[in-house]
Design a protein around this motif. Sequence first.
Motif, PDB file in Angstrom:
ATOM      1  N   PHE A 113      23.605 -70.050  55.367  1.00  0.00           N
ATOM      2  CA  PHE A 113      24.859 -70.493  54.439  1.00  0.00           C
ATOM      3  C   PHE A 113      25.147 -69.614  53.148  1.00  0.00           C
ATOM      4  O   PHE A 113      23.882 -69.108  53.574  1.00  0.00           O
ATOM      5  N   LEU A 114      26.103 -69.224  52.604  1.00  0.00           N
ATOM      6  CA  LEU A 114      26.116 -68.489  51.093  1.00  0.00           C
ATOM      7  C   LEU A 114      26.533 -68.387  50.435  1.00  0.00           C
ATOM      8  O   LEU A 114      27.728 -69.267  49.607  1.00  0.00           O
ATOM      9  N   GLY A 115      26.562 -68.315  49.260  1.00  0.00           N
ATOM     10  CA  GLY A 115      27.405 -68.390  47.816  1.00  0.00           C
ATOM     11  C   GLY A 115      27.606 -67.101  47.257  1.00  0.00           C
ATOM     12  O   GLY A 115      26.546 -65.863  47.313  1.00  0.00           O
ATOM     13  N   PHE A 116      29.082 -66.774  46.602  1.00  0.00           N
ATOM     14  CA  PHE A 116      29.660 -65.691  46.885  1.00  0.00           C
ATOM     15  C   PHE A 116      30.483 -66.037  45.323  1.00  0.00           C
ATOM     16  O   PHE A 116      31.022 -66.968  45.487  1.00  0.00           O
ATOM     17  N   LEU A 117      31.131 -65.015  44.037  1.00  0.00           N
ATOM     18  CA  LEU A 117      31.479 -65.034  43.336  1.00  0.00           C
ATOM     19  C   LEU A 117      33.320 -65.630  43.220  1.00  0.00           C
ATOM     20  O   LEU A 117      33.787 -64.761  44.973  1.00  0.00           O
ATOM     21  N   ASP A 118      33.704 -66.667  43.116  1.00  0.00           N
ATOM     22  CA  ASP A 118      35.125 -66.832  42.976  1.00  0.00           C
ATOM     23  C   ASP A 118      35.870 -65.601  42.838  1.00  0.00           C
ATOM     24  O   ASP A 118      36.011 -65.213  41.601  1.00  0.00           O
ATOM     25  N   VAL A 119      36.886 -65.176  43.568  1.00  0.00           N
ATOM     26  CA  VAL A 119      37.132 -63.752  42.774  1.00  0.00           C
ATOM     27  C   VAL A 119      38.777 -64.466  42.136  1.00  0.00           C
ATOM     28  O   VAL A 119      38.938 -63.086  40.847  1.00  0.00           O
ATOM     29  N   ARG A 120      38.850 -65.539  42.040  1.00  0.00           N
ATOM     30  CA  ARG A 120      40.016 -65.782  40.905  1.00  0.00           C
ATOM     31  C   ARG A 120      38.967 -66.967  40.334  1.00  0.00           C
ATOM     32  O   ARG A 120      39.819 -68.295  39.885  1.00  0.00           O
ATOM     33  N   PRO A 121      38.328 -66.922  39.571  1.00  0.00           N
ATOM     34  CA  PRO A 121      37.466 -67.790  38.786  1.00  0.00           C
ATOM     35  C   PRO A 121      37.702 -68.307  38.238  1.00  0.00           C
ATOM     36  O   PRO A 121      38.982 -68.301  36.313  1.00  0.00           O
ATOM     37  N   LEU A 122      38.080 -69.701  37.637  1.00  0.00           N
ATOM     38  CA  LEU A 122      37.900 -70.916  36.248  1.00  0.00           C
ATOM     39  C   LEU A 122      37.177 -70.232  34.875  1.00  0.00           C
ATOM     40  O   LEU A 122      38.328 -70.065  34.364  1.00  0.00           O
TER      41      LEU A 122
END
Length: 141
Positions: A23-32
């Motif tokens: 798995f991996l986690g990364f920042l959403d490029v269009r964050p809330l």
Amino acid sequence: MCVFCEIGSGRAPAHVVFADEEFLGFLDVRPLFPGHVLVVPRTHYATLLDVPGEVLGPLTARVQRTAAGVQSAMAAQGTFVAMNNVVSQSVPHLHVHVVPRTKGDGLRGFFWPRTRYASDEEAGATATAIAAAIAAAVPPD
């Protein structure tokens, strides 16, 4: 290949907050809100219904640890954890949203205005803070 598979293989850039073999986690490029992280399996599954049962437990454990890290790093009161399944799923690769929340943050119902980071440096600093908090998070027994 899908954009999340590209990120998982290292062929597309992302602000990664954790990565392991599955798995991996990364920042959403269009964050809330700043600190909005997507947790994805490296294996391509389009929707929740495509995921084998034995993958769900490890996925949930990563989401739980990510939520703890996001809450700590972003000084949030809690998190919103969600998954779209086909409808409103902008990338057809299973992903779980982990969004920092604070009382009075303006997020109501299902109207979620998206934003952008002011700069790549801001996104990088946010990812670094969350990665450190995830690494420091103690998994529950």
